[in-house]
Scaffold this motif. Structure first.
Motif, mmCIF file in Angstrom:
data_model
loop_
_atom_site.group_PDB
_atom_site.id
_atom_site.type_symbol
_atom_site.label_atom_id
_atom_site.label_comp_id
_atom_site.label_asym_id
_atom_site.label_seq_id
_atom_site.Cartn_x
_atom_site.Cartn_y
_atom_site.Cartn_z
ATOM 1 N N ILE H 16 0.862 -1.191 0.000
ATOM 2 C CA ILE H 16 0.000 0.000 0.000
ATOM 3 C C ILE H 16 0.889 1.228 0.000
ATOM 4 O O ILE H 16 2.070 1.162 0.378
ATOM 5 C CB ILE H 16 -0.964 0.025 1.213
ATOM 6 C CG1 ILE H 16 -0.142 -0.024 2.524
ATOM 7 C CG2 ILE H 16 -1.961 -1.126 1.160
ATOM 8 C CD1 ILE H 16 -0.979 0.170 3.757
ATOM 9 N N SER H 17 0.282 2.363 -0.391
ATOM 10 C CA SER H 17 1.041 3.607 -0.438
ATOM 11 C C SER H 17 1.038 4.284 0.930
ATOM 12 O O SER H 17 0.251 3.925 1.824
ATOM 13 C CB SER H 17 0.408 4.558 -1.459
ATOM 14 O OG SER H 17 -0.840 5.004 -0.955
ATOM 15 N N VAL H 18 1.877 5.294 1.083
ATOM 16 C CA VAL H 18 1.875 6.079 2.321
ATOM 17 C C VAL H 18 0.504 6.680 2.567
ATOM 18 O O VAL H 18 -0.028 6.665 3.685
ATOM 19 C CB VAL H 18 2.954 7.185 2.247
ATOM 20 C CG1 VAL H 18 2.765 8.204 3.365
ATOM 21 C CG2 VAL H 18 4.345 6.575 2.311
ATOM 22 N N GLU H 19 -0.100 7.215 1.521
ATOM 23 C CA GLU H 19 -1.420 7.843 1.694
ATOM 24 C C GLU H 19 -2.464 6.820 2.142
ATOM 25 O O GLU H 19 -3.302 7.084 2.997
ATOM 26 C CB GLU H 19 -1.874 8.511 0.377
ATOM 27 C CG GLU H 19 -1.214 9.860 0.149
ATOM 28 C CD GLU H 19 0.305 9.718 -0.059
ATOM 29 O OE1 GLU H 19 0.738 8.699 -0.633
ATOM 30 O OE2 GLU H 19 1.048 10.614 0.377
ATOM 31 N N GLU H 20 -2.429 5.651 1.532
ATOM 32 C CA GLU H 20 -3.371 4.598 1.954
ATOM 33 C C GLU H 20 -3.133 4.205 3.412
ATOM 34 O O GLU H 20 -4.080 3.983 4.183
ATOM 35 C CB GLU H 20 -3.225 3.371 1.043
ATOM 36 C CG GLU H 20 -3.850 3.586 -0.348
ATOM 37 C CD GLU H 20 -3.484 2.468 -1.311
ATOM 38 O OE1 GLU H 20 -4.291 2.180 -2.217
ATOM 39 O OE2 GLU H 20 -2.373 1.895 -1.159
ATOM 40 N N ALA H 21 -1.868 4.114 3.787
ATOM 41 C CA ALA H 21 -1.559 3.763 5.176
ATOM 42 C C ALA H 21 -2.090 4.831 6.136
ATOM 43 O O ALA H 21 -2.701 4.540 7.168
ATOM 44 C CB ALA H 21 -0.048 3.595 5.350
ATOM 45 N N LEU H 22 -1.845 6.078 5.758
ATOM 46 C CA LEU H 22 -2.316 7.173 6.599
ATOM 47 C C LEU H 22 -3.834 7.119 6.762
ATOM 48 O O LEU H 22 -4.372 7.276 7.858
ATOM 49 C CB LEU H 22 -1.902 8.505 5.947
ATOM 50 C CG LEU H 22 -1.984 9.759 6.821
ATOM 51 C CD1 LEU H 22 -1.216 9.598 8.114
ATOM 52 C CD2 LEU H 22 -1.448 10.971 6.064
#
Lengths: 250, 250, 250, 250, 250, 250, 250, 250
Positions: H16-22
């Motif tokens: 997953i991307s950083v944005e998805e993780a956030l």
């Protein structure tokens, strides 16, 4: 001829000495000395009711008291705060009409009204009606023409407008309300007669058993309002009747 | 001819339509519609005082209000609850007599009494006198003959006996007491006229700023007593005057 | 020979009729009829103080009252609740000793104690001492031997133990405490004499001006305790003195 | 010979060491050390009742306690605040006379009165009688002559006049009243003996469960009055008996 | 890019391990995790005031806080409950306009109103004006058009009639009254918008510092009324502004 | 060798009789009999402060008490509730450091902390700081490491989040708040140590001098919270210190 | 065409005189004069419920009122505070659905929600659910989308976190809690919409029938909270609905 | 591995991307982010009871909750404030032992005590025993050795002396008393451990449902006392157990 009169007569006749007379007088109860008129406002003229406070009396006690009063020739008797059980017990044995809602019992005929005008009994809500009936019936038996306006409300200005003529022409107003007790304050903005406010224990939560209405009525910004105890319909009617029977004194 | 009368005349004259008349009437304040008599009990007949509540008003505010009333032709004005500083300020600028004890200011001449009888102002102690003076002066300026009995006490039965005749002949009694407030209850045992009880904040400890006297007076076992707010001498006098001026209504 | 005695003598001598005598008697104040002994417990024997309640009296009023009493031959006078300013004013003009702490003023000599035993005045803390001094001095001037135990505390059992003999041998105990007021309850566990408890307004927060101590003392689980008003040292001493002067009645 | 006496005797006899004696003494309960007289006012002389507080005890608990006391030789026992169900249960199993109105149970014979005079128990109304009976019976079982005046009222001055002699000759007065509680104040105007005031929970509305009477009695302007808890007839009688049995202490 | 975003980026870049990332996240304050919108309703848009509660802050403290806010770029600041001395101190050092009556200090320009309608601020008497000014100014600085009707009274029905149009067209009404607080109840009988009632501590005797008005307003028989703390003009205005800025959410 | 030991030794030596020993023992104060350890928790170890309650003591009284304690060798003394004037007076004459905000005076060096962990002192607002300082300084002088978190607020969840670690690692928490007192409840949702809640008198209107916070804290739905008197920072610290110094007893 | 319109038409037509018209208008109730819009917020649009307060009404009274309303064409009716017995009685005779828990009775179909957003009804505990159901159902019948979160607790921060999205997106929040009532304060720390707090009588001891929660909510340190009477779910929903239906007024 | 751990692992693995993780992290409830230890003090170790507050829950609700907890593996469960009817219902269906007096229900075995010492539960009277049993049983199930001293009284000093050793050796004392609540104050004079005071609603008249004991305990002059809600035996035991399980934190 009462006791003190006898004493003075005996002294005058030389039958007793000054010292004996003095001693006798000291021993007499106050009323025999001439203070009997102190109680004259409660004296029973024909047709005027004697009032019995019925609360916390056993049914036998109340029956006994009423029988004694009837035996003494009292034709009209009003008994307040009678519990239903006690009321039913007495009503089976005496010609007393008992109303469970107002907890009033009445014996004898209601006198013809002889006051200055009409005592207006107003309630804010329907739940205040038992207190109002205690007030209204008491006032009637004390010789007042009574008009009832129940469930007037203060949140519906139209309702007040509809009864404005009654409010403006009343001799005394008994304003009965629980909850926030604003009725007395609102009526006082219109009426030009004395208002006796009766806070009731109707309500919940922050009404704290009538405390909210009581404090509200006491601190009313309107002049001409005085207050009696919470739920005290009888007391309001008693004073209202006094006011409605005012007469020249000077 | 007031506003609504003009509107109806114009409609009658065909100058405006029914709809225009309806619109105009809806916009008029209540009093112009004919409810002016609502306030008739406060209307200023010559010689009858207008009352100003002076508490929490700045000295400039009070001065302005009084000047406006005088300019409007009001000849007798009564102002209550005036702080000494404000009272002194106004008294220097207007023909107002100010009494620091009762915090009353009066402008104009006291009217001749025209009531049914005498308003009796009784206090339990000397400390209750300022409240009593507020009541007594108010009653006088509302057209009542007033008799003062101060510091009667209830713990000295002789004192009451000495004033029994006054109590028995009064038209209305204003009973003023702090501490335990038993005065109202005791007087009610003798009097046959309405009693307005005024609890005062005089006392300490469990008197809790007048609460003890207030509760005591409200729960008085004697009939014929109603109660006003703690220290409210004005309110008691206002209702007492109403009662002392009762008249045939029916 | 008082008024009623004169009336009876005149009647006996035939100088007035029975009706005239009756009328005169009715008009006499109660005390002249023979009820003077009602007030006998306040009657001034030589050396017994008359008590003046000084609160809410102006300095001129208090001075006037005391002068009148001295002129009437009263040799010992006790005045309570005198504000310091008033006390200083009077002390400059009369031979009154004034104590700012207890706010008591005394005129004349303290009588020799003539009671059944010792009135023990106990306080829980040092802050209660002014109330205690009001009690102790009052008791002394009412003819009691007084012993003071100040700052006894209830959180230090040793302190109580140190004074146990005094507690056990007292005739009456005046227990004075603010805060939680446990002193009365604790003393009652040891003493076998009546205890008059005086809650004080000492404390903060939930003591609510003495309410906590008052309720605590009233609901004390210990028998033999009664309570007077918050800060009422005088009242406690007055009743304690009555108790300490009990005598055979039957 | 109690425990500590035995210890000292053993030490004196050389049977134990100083350290052993010290240890034993430290472990003894207080009373064995010589403080037994602390409790002497409760000690059971023949014919003097022991008092059991019956509230919140199960019927088995109360039965057990009473049986244990009887087994211990206690001839007269007074049990207060017994619920009717518990009272009936015990009365079936023990020679206890139970009165549901006052909720008192008594075992054994009432002692002959040996006090200084008469304890006068007065109530303002009939509803106060149960509290009064608790007080009166307690006082009788504590060795006092008791006179009851019930339903005296304060709104009818004649009633008081009729009983003035009793009031003036009493040794102690227990004044019991609900509602506004003015009885204590009024009696104190006449009596010259200590008055123990008992507020009752009788009343409604602003009587707030006896609060009005309590505050009124505490702030009474009359001297010589102290107060016990609301409805606490027993406590008033206990202290009244102490006062009526005062004796020379010095 | 806030702290958590940095942490995740570092993890994504393989610079830190999962465990290290977890540890870092646990240690971050909540707002950095993404809950910052929690506080969004207080976030400072240009022209919207930040509010400082000034009571019980020293003048140095308040000055420091305001300076810090100004340094942080806050252009409009509202500070409530500032004592006059503190207000004067700050006003000499910062461009704050201070109003001693309402105890409000304002820095910056009042924003243009952008609400749904008008917030009507009504008081029963003139003594309620300081609380009303706190409410009115607060509402203005929160972006509301405000209309003031002061000293409306409830005992003069004409006064209400005169302002009926304002009452009927308001978006929210803030009803401010001491004494018996009937204003809220009376207004609710006419208005069809939410009413926030503010009891004030204005009054004496049984108003008990605003308690009478508070209880009265809480138990009002009229729907549509909610209540804030006694004298809390700011709180009423804050919620009134929220209501006047309601917007579609779904 | 204390008094009772001497008595027993004398008895053992035959110098006094058993009766004489018994008499002596009865007269000894409790502590000499061996109950001295009762007070052991207040006994002054070197460096542990003795506490003096300074309220309602005159400056001369406080000076005298402190001098006597210093003369008795007490090295560390803590005096609470000292009015500024008294504090200044004493600080000029003794090496006492006085803090007007918390009204604490301290003599001697603060001991090194020796408790189980940290006492966390948290306030809801800045106005609660004086009470907090009384608590914090008291705790320090009783040998506790103290951490202060002032003005945490409960309306800003981020603030709590920022201090979560302190809350989670504290040994005891003293939660100090006025107004609605929700701080204790909120902290209890996070903490796993005992919380002593201190309501403060900070607030206005319906906070009624701390009553709102007091009731709120008492009825908190969270477990692990107990409460001390309004504004009683000292009492909270005293118990917190006891808890922070718990040790194995069994 | 209403009464006043008829009068004006008759005047315009010359059928009556100006004086007759004036007299007629004065006698008309207010609403006929054109103030009918005063009550417009209660006017029954199709689908909007009329509300009946059911407490203290007999079952016959309630049945009669509801029948009259149905006969008048009212399609949706909401009746609150109906006792179970009364509810069952009516439900047998009319198509009313009655819920004993919330004591609500509803007739007709619930309207589709047409407000600005969602009214969120949150309770602190399960015992608060009946009050919450009264609020939630009322809000639904007044045309609001309602979301319920029951037993959220404030002592479990996780629970709040779980519902954060609902809290942040609500249009109005009704926060219902007994005991210490901290729920409102805690929610206000997160929400950015108006919160109507409802204290409940749930609790024991120092909750004093809801007083603790009431005072706590009134003194909440969080802005944006107003309060209704204890247990007044209906009142909260009524105002919440008003707020949720706010519209452009200017 | 909890949710956030999974998210971070996925991010670390590039799934997953950083944005998805956030986004995922923001949506997780608080506990999954690592604040789980916030609640650790309630975490169920084997043998430690979970506590259910049983008041105002229906019998079906309570049964369901308990069943769910048992199904989840909880071996020891404590349920408080269960009404007898509910208790009987549950006890028939689950292995719960129910005690009607203390209204406690327990499932599972009581754990062995593992605290620092003994929790001493003391009552002033026998009527306080139900509250004491709630406290004592709770403390036992929370792992404390408990000693009970019931009906100690404070009016009989011998009784206290008899139990002095227990008082002096206790680890924590729970002092339970109604009426005047002096027990806590008296015990604090002897004990050197923390005292948790529990006022009870036992009493009548001026005890006002526990208010007298509550205020008395809060204002106790003795240090080391804190207070919980009236009748809250559970709360006292909960904190006492915390104190009795204190451990080194630094």
């Amino acid at each position: 001829m009462n006791a003190i009169h006898q004493t003075l007569t005996a002294l005058s006749a030389g039958e007793i000495s000054v010292e004996e007379a003095l001693l006798k007088i000291r021993k007499e109860p106050l009323e025999s000395i001439g203070y009997a008129n102190i109680d004259s406002h409660r004296a029973a003229r024909q047709g005027v009711p004697e009032v019995v406070y019925g609360a916390n009396k056993t049914k036998e006690q109340l029956l006994g008291i009423l029988r004694a009063m009837m035996a003494a020739g009292q034709e009209v008797i009003l008994a307040t705060h009678i519990d239903p059980e006690v009321g039913a017990f007495v009503a089976e044995r005496l010609p007393m009409r008992y109303d469970p809602a107002s907890r009033l019992g009445v014996i004898g005929e209601c006198p013809a009204p002889d006051g200055l005008g009409t005592v207006l009994v107003v309630t804010a809500g329907t739940a205040d009606i038992p207190v109002a009936e205690e007030a209204a019936t008491t006032a009637e038996y004390l010789g007042n023409r009574v008009k009832r306006i129940y469930d007037l409300g203060v949140s519906t200005p139209q309702a007040l407008a509809r009864h404005l003529e009654d409010v403006l022409s009343a001799s005394v107003i008994i304003a009965i309300a629980g909850m926030e007790g604003a009725l007395a304050c609102v009526l006082a903005g219109y009426a030009d007669c004395p208002i006796i406010a009766v806070p009731t224990s109707i309500g919940y939560g922050a009404s704290f058993g009538g405390l909210a209405a009581l404090l509200s009525m006491l601190t009313s910004c309107s002049s001409g309002v005085s207050v009696v105890n919470i739920d005290n319909g009888f007391g309001a009617a008693y004073q209202a009747s006094m006011i409605n029977h005012m007469r020249k004194r000077d």
